[in-house]
Design a protein around this motif. Sequence first.
Motif, PDB file in Angstrom:
ATOM      1  N   VAL A 107      13.500  37.705  12.278  1.00  0.00           N
ATOM      2  CA  VAL A 107      12.794  37.921  11.015  1.00  0.00           C
ATOM      3  C   VAL A 107      11.620  38.846  11.297  1.00  0.00           C
ATOM      4  O   VAL A 107      11.102  38.869  12.420  1.00  0.00           O
ATOM      5  CB  VAL A 107      12.291  36.593  10.399  1.00  0.00           C
ATOM      6  N   ARG A 139      14.079  42.558  16.196  1.00  0.00           N
ATOM      7  CA  ARG A 139      13.338  42.259  14.971  1.00  0.00           C
ATOM      8  C   ARG A 139      12.109  43.172  14.863  1.00  0.00           C
ATOM      9  O   ARG A 139      11.544  43.589  15.885  1.00  0.00           O
ATOM     10  CB  ARG A 139      12.924  40.791  14.938  1.00  0.00           C
ATOM     11  N   ALA A 175       8.320  37.846   3.386  1.00  0.00           N
ATOM     12  CA  ALA A 175       9.418  37.546   4.297  1.00  0.00           C
ATOM     13  C   ALA A 175       8.974  37.512   5.750  1.00  0.00           C
ATOM     14  O   ALA A 175       9.762  37.163   6.629  1.00  0.00           O
ATOM     15  CB  ALA A 175      10.540  38.568   4.128  1.00  0.00           C
TER      16      ALA A 175
END
Length: 459
Positions: free
Chosen positions: A333, A361, A426
């Motif tokens: 993420v 990521r 996010a």
Amino acid sequence: MSADDPAGRNSAVPGRPGWPARVGLRAPTGALLYAVLALLPLALAVPLQDRPVMDEVATSLGLVAFAVALLEFALSGRFRRVSGRIGVDRTLRVHRVVAYTMVGLIALHPFLYTDSDVDRRFATAPWFTGTEPSLGLAPLPLWTGVAAWMLVAALVITAIDRTLLSCRYEVWRRLHAGGAGLATALVAVHVFTAGGYSGDLPMAGYWAALLAGAGGSLVYGYLLQPWRQAGHPYAVTRVDRVGAESWEVRLRPQDGRGLAFRPGQFAWVKLSGAFAGAEHPFSISTPPEDAPEIGFVIKEKGDFTNAIGRVEPGTPAYLDGPHGHFVPDEVPVPTVYVAAGTGIGPVLGHLRAFRAAGDRRAITLIYAAETPEALVCRQELADLAGTLNLTCHFVVHAAPAGWTGHVGRIDRDLLDACLPASNRKAHRAFVCGPPAMMASLARALRRLGVPRGRIVTGS
């Protein structure tokens, strides 16, 4: 060796060989369990006949205070089953807040009883004149209650300000644990001799179970755990300077069995005997893939750490861990790291683990120190930026001529300038540094769009 899996054979996270599974209560489950155990005495107590309401209230406060005192032993931060997911910092904050609440309950408890139909036969101390309200207690429950009342207050006061005892942290910790054990014993005698509730079998069984748990926590922390550490010694392999007044200490287990940990966790480290009181918490800066070797970034800032650069290879060491919830998401993420000083230690553990796993990521690092020379592993971080999908922002308070990075302190404006402009909800944000800084920057991150539940601070 982990506390829950001495052989280090924890089940691995898919795609992350060597990362043990997460353990510990989730925050809602832990809060519910704690509330049930703290209030259970009220359900077990059978109300006495013809008793004033205020007497029932006073007794209820005393029963809940005793339950809370016994449950405090589980909130020491040393038990992964309690704090593994909640976090040690948060667990200890709860421990302190609960202690203040407990003192309030204990302080009110004796003064809420009515003075109707009291028996003053036992109020024989010279300062009693026979006209004061009395609880009508025999000497044993009276004086154990008074002694416990005073000792608990002293424990909380000296925990708020340890300088009142003028001693090292290790000495204070042992005094605190010993005082807590003595206060618990005094309260137990008071509870079992002062009233009628605790003589009932269900209530007596409940107290016996909590007393066994509290006593067991002391035995485990001060006898069993050091004994296990003595059977699994480490040795210092090297001590490398990684910044101004900062060092990375590498250890290796002498029996070859490495610690099973997740990136970013920490351990209490002893560089003396396993049963010595001098132990210090340090974040693990190496990735699990480097096992069995393990490393810690340590800054010179105290009696113990000022000499860390002079520690010789071969020095024996003992670990209590792993602890902490400062661990990365198992799935990639977008991630933001905000670190100051040696708060970069656990972040290094994350980044090194990502490099070992080929993790791509998106990562933003905002890292502050007093001077460029104080930035820990600055060159390695620059190299990691070329290997990972990593953007580094270095911030210094005192900038020399030619410095091209940020100058000043990390604040909301600097965060806003460095964070990705889109999709901040996010992102996972990790903040590590001095407590006041972590609290301030966590608030700033929330205002900039990062949800509270996606911000991880401390340990």
